[in-house]
Scaffold this active site. Structure first.
Site, PDB file in Angstrom:
ATOM      1  N   ASP A   1       0.795  -1.158   0.107  1.00 41.72           N
ATOM      2  CA  ASP A   1       0.012  -0.111  -0.125  1.00 41.72           C
ATOM      3  C   ASP A   1       0.792   1.122  -0.084  1.00 41.72           C
ATOM      4  O   ASP A   1       0.467   2.294   0.406  1.00 41.72           O
ATOM      5  CB  ASP A   1      -0.991  -0.089   1.166  1.00 41.72           C
TER       6      ASP A   1
ATOM      7  N   LYS B   1       1.812   2.089  -5.063  1.00 41.81           N
ATOM      8  CA  LYS B   1       1.912   1.758  -6.209  1.00 41.81           C
ATOM      9  C   LYS B   1       0.921   2.135  -7.421  1.00 41.81           C
ATOM     10  O   LYS B   1       1.577   2.317  -8.602  1.00 41.81           O
ATOM     11  CB  LYS B   1       2.187   0.126  -6.219  1.00 41.81           C
TER      12      LYS B   1
ATOM     13  N   GLY C   1      -4.522  -4.229  -3.814  1.00 40.77           N
ATOM     14  CA  GLY C   1      -5.464  -3.282  -4.079  1.00 40.77           C
ATOM     15  C   GLY C   1      -4.881  -2.047  -4.620  1.00 40.77           C
ATOM     16  O   GLY C   1      -4.254  -1.301  -3.523  1.00 40.77           O
ATOM     17  N   HIS C   2      -4.765  -1.879  -5.641  1.00 43.44           N
ATOM     18  CA  HIS C   2      -4.139  -0.680  -6.126  1.00 43.44           C
ATOM     19  C   HIS C   2      -5.039   0.506  -6.673  1.00 43.44           C
ATOM     20  O   HIS C   2      -5.758   0.513  -7.399  1.00 43.44           O
ATOM     21  CB  HIS C   2      -2.999  -1.056  -7.407  1.00 43.44           C
TER      22      HIS C   2
ATOM     23  N   GLN D   1       1.800  -5.816  -3.224  1.00 43.86           N
ATOM     24  CA  GLN D   1       2.241  -6.013  -2.006  1.00 43.86           C
ATOM     25  C   GLN D   1       3.695  -5.338  -1.742  1.00 43.86           C
ATOM     26  O   GLN D   1       3.746  -4.372  -2.481  1.00 43.86           O
ATOM     27  CB  GLN D   1       2.544  -7.690  -1.334  1.00 43.86           C
TER      28      GLN D   1
HETATM   29  P1  GDP Z   1      -0.882   0.474  -3.314  1.00 45.55           P
HETATM   30  O1  GDP Z   1      -1.374  -0.774  -2.748  1.00 45.55           O
HETATM   31  O2  GDP Z   1       0.625   0.503  -3.113  1.00 45.55           O
HETATM   32  O3  GDP Z   1      -1.461   0.732  -4.868  1.00 45.55           O
HETATM   33  O4  GDP Z   1      -1.508   1.409  -2.501  1.00 45.55           O
HETATM   34  P2  GDP Z   1      -3.045   1.605  -2.184  1.00 45.55           P
HETATM   35  O5  GDP Z   1      -4.007   2.242  -3.195  1.00 45.55           O
HETATM   36  O6  GDP Z   1      -3.526   0.268  -1.254  1.00 45.55           O
HETATM   37  O7  GDP Z   1      -3.015   2.802  -0.919  1.00 45.55           O
HETATM   38  C1  GDP Z   1      -2.401   3.964  -1.291  1.00 45.55           C
HETATM   39  C2  GDP Z   1      -3.549   4.882  -0.413  1.00 45.55           C
HETATM   40  O8  GDP Z   1      -2.981   6.207  -0.736  1.00 45.55           O
HETATM   41  C3  GDP Z   1      -4.624   5.183  -1.915  1.00 45.55           C
HETATM   42  O9  GDP Z   1      -5.896   5.522  -1.257  1.00 45.55           O
HETATM   43  C4  GDP Z   1      -3.959   6.196  -2.646  1.00 45.55           C
HETATM   44  O10 GDP Z   1      -5.141   7.038  -3.342  1.00 45.55           O
HETATM   45  C5  GDP Z   1      -3.385   7.246  -1.659  1.00 45.55           C
HETATM   46  N1  GDP Z   1      -2.258   8.080  -2.325  1.00 45.55           N
HETATM   47  C6  GDP Z   1      -1.368   7.639  -2.980  1.00 45.55           C
HETATM   48  N2  GDP Z   1      -0.382   8.492  -3.053  1.00 45.55           N
HETATM   49  C7  GDP Z   1      -0.810   9.411  -1.862  1.00 45.55           C
HETATM   50  C8  GDP Z   1      -0.328  10.766  -1.748  1.00 45.55           C
HETATM   51  O11 GDP Z   1       1.028  11.167  -2.167  1.00 45.55           O
HETATM   52  N3  GDP Z   1      -0.793  11.449  -0.731  1.00 45.55           N
HETATM   53  C9  GDP Z   1      -1.966  11.063  -0.085  1.00 45.55           C
HETATM   54  N4  GDP Z   1      -2.749  11.877   0.728  1.00 45.55           N
HETATM   55  N5  GDP Z   1      -2.589   9.962  -0.623  1.00 45.55           N
HETATM   56  C10 GDP Z   1      -1.951   9.226  -1.566  1.00 45.55           C
HETATM   57  P1  IMO Z   2      -1.140  -4.308  -2.133  1.00 45.37           P
HETATM   58  O1  IMO Z   2      -0.672  -4.631  -3.628  1.00 45.37           O
HETATM   59  C1  IMO Z   2      -0.821  -4.849   2.069  1.00 45.37           C
HETATM   60  C2  IMO Z   2      -0.789  -9.129   3.605  1.00 45.37           C
HETATM   61  C3  IMO Z   2      -2.182  -9.446   4.369  1.00 45.37           C
HETATM   62  C4  IMO Z   2      -1.564 -10.390   5.177  1.00 45.37           C
HETATM   63  C5  IMO Z   2      -0.395 -10.956   4.361  1.00 45.37           C
HETATM   64  C6  IMO Z   2      -0.875 -12.160   3.652  1.00 45.37           C
HETATM   65  O2  IMO Z   2      -2.192  -3.401  -2.291  1.00 45.37           O
HETATM   66  O3  IMO Z   2       0.211  -3.442  -1.519  1.00 45.37           O
HETATM   67  P2  IMO Z   2      -2.360 -12.843   1.527  1.00 45.37           P
HETATM   68  O4  IMO Z   2      -3.777 -12.801   1.260  1.00 45.37           O
HETATM   69  O5  IMO Z   2      -1.611 -12.380   0.750  1.00 45.37           O
HETATM   70  O6  IMO Z   2      -1.971 -14.255   2.017  1.00 45.37           O
HETATM   71  O7  IMO Z   2      -1.997 -12.065   2.993  1.00 45.37           O
HETATM   72  O8  IMO Z   2      -0.046  -9.981   3.235  1.00 45.37           O
HETATM   73  N1  IMO Z   2      -1.249  -8.474   2.098  1.00 45.37           N
HETATM   74  C7  IMO Z   2      -1.295  -7.006   1.863  1.00 45.37           C
HETATM   75  N2  IMO Z   2      -1.010  -5.819   2.654  1.00 45.37           N
HETATM   76  N3  IMO Z   2      -1.087  -4.396   0.752  1.00 45.37           N
HETATM   77  C8  IMO Z   2      -1.527  -5.585   0.008  1.00 45.37           C
HETATM   78  O9  IMO Z   2      -1.343  -5.387  -1.263  1.00 45.37           O
HETATM   79  C9  IMO Z   2      -1.293  -6.933   0.337  1.00 45.37           C
HETATM   80  N4  IMO Z   2      -1.531  -8.122   0.013  1.00 45.37           N
HETATM   81  C10 IMO Z   2      -1.614  -8.894   0.955  1.00 45.37           C
HETATM   82  O10 IMO Z   2      -2.672  -8.272   4.937  1.00 45.37           O
HETATM   83  O11 IMO Z   2      -0.927  -9.649   6.267  1.00 45.37           O
HETATM   84 MG    MG Z   3      -3.069  -1.460  -1.792  1.00 45.03          MG
END
Ligand code: GDP
Ligand code: IMO
Ligand code: MG
Length: 427
Positions: free
Chosen positions: A13, A16, A40-41, A225
């Site tokens: 998270d 990415k 979850g991107h 991840q």
């Molecule tokens: P990912 O899994 O690495 O793609 O990240 P996620 O989407 O799960 O979580 C990142 C969260 O931060 C999302 O809600 C994005 O919209 C948000 N986000 C990304 N870059 C920034 C930033 O620079 N500032 C803020 N405030 N939010 C951001």
């Molecule tokens: P993105 O790509 C954050 C975590 C789960 C758990 C562990 C194992 O959005 O960054 P799994 O279902 O993969 O067997 O769970 O990994 N996990 C993540 N945490 N972002 C993710 O993906 C994750 N995908 C799995 O919460 O701790």
């Molecule tokens: Mg994510």
């Protein structure tokens, strides 16, 4: 740069999705090589928010080819649901711009069920998985009992393999977990029907990605991840079941390791983690709550509140080295606006001894005490800043300190969730 790996350098998270969407503009092909719908991107475009789970985050750019490589664990139901959801929102998705590896392993209903049932047996060792069937699917891949996308396209072959697999899984589901077994005929019908719908997307993606590279196309590899959730390099057993950094590309995209031209990590300006497991800089206090609130730190896939804490230079330096990263991107810098004091771990104290290197072989992280460096904060809103020199002095000092501690250049900063909210520093 012909091929570029962009991966999470923390526990997931890191932002990415946002960065891959942005960097896709300068790419011809965007490739996922590991993980599955546990990811979850998030991509924010104006008032629209897209959360991508299996489909690469380049999909919003119509002219790009998006590839799901052989190393991804593919839930056909989730894949088709995501395709459908994007189409309903006017995004062009078909077999021309989305390619699915025939060799990718399939996540079945029994994988999801066993993922959820096994967690109950783990007690204190509960991982807090996303419940998407990731671990059981990769376990079957390693045990050579899994089925691949190509198996779903051949009904006779699929019947034989699914029958054998399900006989064993049903014994486990029924006798060990005391749950209802799954009916073979119903499962077979369901997955063959899903296979028919997958067919237009199916390709030899390894050949296509290598050919694209030979033709000097620009390839962007999207990690899912984060490096600290890597099955080999991460905080085992509290990890996911794949190789999440640049280290996973070669096997998961059938792409030679020497053809990876550049690798860039992504890290938040602080740190979060979802699920169980070690998190040395976690703040289980008002600071952690404040970060969660300001950063809206709730899981994109499961909605769980994310655990929050300070940046950990020990972990990020290690993550960067494992993937041979040339630099990194720092996201969510805006979230730290308004903190009087910003902390970041520089070393760990373990049994009175201070270490600067990630203690990889540590079975139990409870005894680790991070040693922090403190930085003065800033109060100015930085979400509209686009030039580095326009950032408050204290923000620049923090960024430059991170660079020195991690030992790599910060090539871009992100100051908000939207595409345009970035400050380039030579990306
Ligand atoms: P990912 O899994 O690495 O793609 O990240 P996620 O989407 O799960 O979580 C990142 C969260 O931060 C999302 O809600 C994005 O919209 C948000 N986000 C990304 N870059 C920034 C930033 O620079 N500032 C803020 N405030 N939010 C951001
Ligand atoms: P993105 O790509 C954050 C975590 C789960 C758990 C562990 C194992 O959005 O960054 P799994 O279902 O993969 O067997 O769970 O990994 N996990 C993540 N945490 N972002 C993710 O993906 C994750 N995908 C799995 O919460 O701790
Ligand atoms: Mg994510």
């Amino acid at each position: 740069m012909p091929s570029l790996s962009v991966f999470g350098a923390q526990w997931g998270d890191e932002g990415k999705g946002k960065l891959i969407d942005l960097l896709s503009r300068d790419a011809d092909m965007v490739v996922r090589y590991q993980g599955g719908a546990n990811a979850g991107h998030t991509v924010v475009v104006g008032t629209e928010k897209y959360v991508l789970h299996l489909i690469p985050s380049g999909i919003l750019h119509p002219s790009k080819t998006n590839v799901i490589g052989n190393g991804v664990a593919v839930d056909p139901f989730k894949f088709l649901e995501e395709v459908d959801g994007l189409r309903k929102r006017g995004v062009h998705v078909d077999g021309t711009n989305l390619r699915l590896s025939a060799n990718a392993h399939v996540i079945f209903e029994h994988h999801r069920l066993i993922d959820q049932l096994s967690e109950r047996w783990r007690g204190e060792g509960r991982i807090g998985t996303t419940g998407r069937g990731i671990g059981p699917c990769y376990a079957d891949k390693a045990a050579r009992t899994g089925l691949r996308v190509c198996d779903l396209l051949d009904p006779d072959h699929c019947a034989v393999r699914l029958k054998a697999a399900l006989a064993e899984k049903n014994a486990l589901i029924e006798r060990v977990h005391g749950a209802e077994p799954l009916g073979l005929d119903a499962q077979l019908d369901r997955y063959l029907a899903l296979g028919t719908q997958l067919a237009p997307f199916v390709a030899d993606t390894g050949l296509e990605v290598r050919t694209a590279y030979r033709e000097k196309k620009r390839i962007l590899f999207e990690g899912a991840q984060g490096a600290m959730l890597d099955i080999d390099a991460g905080t085992y057993p509290f990890v996911t079941s794949s190789n999440t950094g640049a280290n996973g590309i070669s096997a998961g995209a059938a792409f030679p390791p020497r053809w990876i031209d550049r690798a860039i990590g992504i890290a938040k300006a602080y740190c979060t983690r979802v699920g169980e497991g070690p998190f040395p800089t976690e703040q289980k206090n008002a600071t952690g709550d404040k970060i969660r609130k300001l950063g809206n730190e709730y899981g994109s896939t499961t909605g769980r509140p994310r655990r929050c804490g300070w940046f950990d230079t020990v972990a990020v330096r290690y993550a960067m080295e494992v993937s041979g990263a040339d630099g990194f991107i720092v996201t969510n810098l805006d979230v730290l606006t308004g903190f009087d004091e910003i902390q970041a771990a520089v070393r760990y104290a373990i049994d009175g001894r201070e270490v600067r290197d990630w203690p990889a072989a540590t079975p139990d992280f409870d005894d680790i005490v991070p040693v922090y460096a403190s930085h003065p904060g800033w109060t100015e809103d930085i979400t509209r800043v686009r030039r580095y020199e326009d950032l408050p002095k204290n923000a620049r000092a923090y960024v430059e300190w991170l660079e020195r501690e991690v030992g790599a250049p910060i090539v871009m900063l992100s100051v908000g969730p939207e595409r345009e909210q970035v400050i380039s520093r030579g990306m």
